[in-house]
Design a protein around this motif. Structure first.
Motif, mmCIF file in Angstrom:
data_model
loop_
_atom_site.group_PDB
_atom_site.id
_atom_site.type_symbol
_atom_site.label_atom_id
_atom_site.label_comp_id
_atom_site.label_asym_id
_atom_site.label_seq_id
_atom_site.Cartn_x
_atom_site.Cartn_y
_atom_site.Cartn_z
ATOM 1 N N UNK A 1 7.552 -1.661 -0.718
ATOM 2 C CA UNK A 1 8.661 -1.207 0.128
ATOM 3 C C UNK A 1 9.961 -1.898 -0.240
ATOM 4 N N UNK A 2 9.872 -3.173 -0.630
ATOM 5 C CA UNK A 2 11.092 -3.898 -0.940
ATOM 6 C C UNK A 2 10.829 -5.275 -1.495
ATOM 7 N N UNK A 3 11.931 -5.909 -1.877
ATOM 8 C CA UNK A 3 11.918 -7.274 -2.380
ATOM 9 C C UNK A 3 13.058 -8.039 -1.722
ATOM 10 N N UNK A 4 12.785 -9.271 -1.340
ATOM 11 C CA UNK A 4 13.819 -10.180 -0.849
ATOM 12 C C UNK A 4 13.756 -11.385 -1.764
ATOM 13 N N UNK A 5 14.856 -11.660 -2.447
ATOM 14 C CA UNK A 5 14.860 -12.646 -3.519
ATOM 15 C C UNK A 5 15.873 -13.743 -3.234
ATOM 16 N N UNK A 6 15.386 -14.955 -3.119
ATOM 17 C CA UNK A 6 16.254 -16.125 -3.009
ATOM 18 C C UNK A 6 16.618 -16.528 -4.434
ATOM 19 N N UNK A 7 17.422 -15.683 -5.053
ATOM 20 C CA UNK A 7 17.811 -15.805 -6.445
ATOM 21 C C UNK A 7 18.583 -14.559 -6.829
ATOM 22 N N UNK A 8 18.597 -14.255 -8.121
ATOM 23 C CA UNK A 8 19.436 -13.178 -8.636
ATOM 24 C C UNK A 8 18.637 -12.012 -9.215
ATOM 25 N N UNK A 9 19.345 -10.895 -9.364
ATOM 26 C CA UNK A 9 18.857 -9.713 -10.065
ATOM 27 C C UNK A 9 19.792 -9.445 -11.236
ATOM 28 N N UNK A 10 19.349 -8.601 -12.144
ATOM 29 C CA UNK A 10 20.213 -8.109 -13.214
ATOM 30 C C UNK A 10 19.984 -6.613 -13.352
ATOM 31 N N UNK A 11 20.704 -5.967 -14.230
ATOM 32 C CA UNK A 11 20.615 -4.509 -14.376
ATOM 33 C C UNK A 11 20.887 -3.834 -13.036
ATOM 34 N N UNK A 12 21.882 -4.306 -12.327
ATOM 35 C CA UNK A 12 22.113 -3.835 -10.954
ATOM 36 C C UNK A 12 22.405 -2.342 -10.873
ATOM 37 N N UNK A 13 22.977 -1.758 -11.898
ATOM 38 C CA UNK A 13 23.191 -0.307 -11.874
ATOM 39 C C UNK A 13 21.844 0.416 -11.910
ATOM 40 N N UNK A 14 20.875 -0.132 -12.630
ATOM 41 C CA UNK A 14 19.535 0.451 -12.676
ATOM 42 C C UNK A 14 18.786 0.206 -11.364
ATOM 43 N N UNK A 15 18.873 -0.991 -10.827
ATOM 44 C CA UNK A 15 18.108 -1.293 -9.608
ATOM 45 C C UNK A 15 18.589 -0.449 -8.442
ATOM 46 N N UNK A 16 19.855 -0.072 -8.433
ATOM 47 C CA UNK A 16 20.394 0.753 -7.342
ATOM 48 C C UNK A 16 19.853 2.183 -7.373
ATOM 49 N N UNK A 17 19.315 2.604 -8.521
ATOM 50 C CA UNK A 17 18.750 3.959 -8.638
ATOM 51 C C UNK A 17 17.267 4.008 -8.277
ATOM 52 N N UNK A 18 16.681 2.879 -7.957
ATOM 53 C CA UNK A 18 15.258 2.806 -7.633
ATOM 54 C C UNK A 18 15.084 2.850 -6.118
ATOM 55 N N UNK A 19 14.159 3.681 -5.652
ATOM 56 C CA UNK A 19 13.960 3.879 -4.207
ATOM 57 C C UNK A 19 13.134 2.754 -3.588
ATOM 58 N N UNK A 20 13.586 1.539 -3.792
ATOM 59 C CA UNK A 20 12.982 0.332 -3.220
ATOM 60 C C UNK A 20 14.126 -0.514 -2.682
ATOM 61 N N UNK A 21 13.906 -1.163 -1.551
ATOM 62 C CA UNK A 21 14.909 -2.078 -1.043
ATOM 63 C C UNK A 21 14.885 -3.371 -1.835
ATOM 64 N N UNK A 22 16.042 -3.850 -2.235
ATOM 65 C CA UNK A 22 16.136 -5.129 -2.948
ATOM 66 C C UNK A 22 17.303 -5.898 -2.369
ATOM 67 N N UNK A 23 16.995 -7.046 -1.806
ATOM 68 C CA UNK A 23 18.029 -7.962 -1.321
ATOM 69 C C UNK A 23 17.938 -9.232 -2.147
ATOM 70 N N UNK A 24 19.082 -9.691 -2.621
ATOM 71 C CA UNK A 24 19.137 -10.899 -3.437
ATOM 72 C C UNK A 24 20.466 -11.593 -3.191
ATOM 73 N N UNK A 25 20.579 -12.810 -3.712
ATOM 74 C CA UNK A 25 21.807 -13.575 -3.529
ATOM 75 C C UNK A 25 22.972 -13.003 -4.328
ATOM 76 N N UNK A 26 22.678 -12.601 -5.583
ATOM 77 C CA UNK A 26 23.751 -12.111 -6.444
ATOM 78 C C UNK A 26 23.146 -11.547 -7.717
ATOM 79 N N UNK A 27 24.015 -11.274 -8.687
ATOM 80 C CA UNK A 27 23.567 -10.827 -9.998
ATOM 81 C C UNK A 27 23.789 -11.924 -11.020
ATOM 82 N N UNK A 28 22.993 -11.877 -12.081
ATOM 83 C CA UNK A 28 23.153 -12.773 -13.224
ATOM 84 C C UNK A 28 22.561 -12.040 -14.433
ATOM 85 N N UNK A 29 23.287 -11.905 -15.521
ATOM 86 C CA UNK A 29 22.770 -11.158 -16.665
ATOM 87 C C UNK A 29 21.687 -11.887 -17.469
#
Length: 159
Positions: A88-116
């Motif tokens: 259903x989702x991910x809650x991350x005490x850290x970062x994500x990358x590929x944010x344009x791709x993650x926004x197209x996925x039908x899963x909730x993702x909460x994170x602190x920020x992005x980092x490449x």
């Protein structure tokens, strides 16, 4: 999904934990809920991949990445894997990358920020243990509810 965290706080305030408002939305679903599954890792996402390769069954993967902003724990491929396996989702005490791709996925993702920068792949960490961040302790089997207003944790399903 038919809940708002504001309504849950109004109805169940005494029995909820309210996470500090540290997270940004990076997934295609801004509202998600489910039973908690936990990981504790640091700048290494091998266990994140391992968890997301299993059937999610509507669970929410809560990842304590130690608050590191030096590398990403989830990117586009892992977000797609989460969707494929029914998380259903991910809650991350850290970062994500590929944010344009993650926004197209039908899963909730909460994170602190992005980092490449990608994370390590050694597989160090722990699964299925209580993790604490954002003023909340998340334990396997609890239920987490997240929307545009925040994240709340309950000891039982409020649905």
């Amino acid at each position: 999904m038919k809940f708002t965290t504001a309504d849950l706080c109004d109805a169940f305030a005494a029995s909820l934990q309210l996470a500090q408002p540290l997270f940004h939305d990076f997934g295609g679903a801004s509202r998600f809920a489910g039973p908690v599954e936990t990981l504790r890792v640091f700048e290494d996402n091998a266990l994140v991949r391992q968890a997301l390769e299993t059937k999610g069954q509507g669970r929410v993967l809560v990842v304590d990445g130690g608050g590191s902003v030096r590398s990403a724990l989830v990117g586009g491929r892992l977000a797609a894997l989460a969707q494929e396996n029914g998380w259903a989702g991910l809650i991350i005490n850290g970062c994500v990358r590929d944010s344009m791709e993650t926004r197209r996925v039908a899963v909730g993702i909460k994170a602190l920020n992005t980092c490449p920068m990608r994370s390590g792949k050694s597989g160090t960490g722990e699964r299925g243990v209580p993790v604490s961040f954002a003023g909340v302790t998340f334990s396997p089997g609890q239920f987490v509810y997240a929307d545009e207003d925040g994240v709340v944790v309950a000891d039982r399903d409020l649905g």
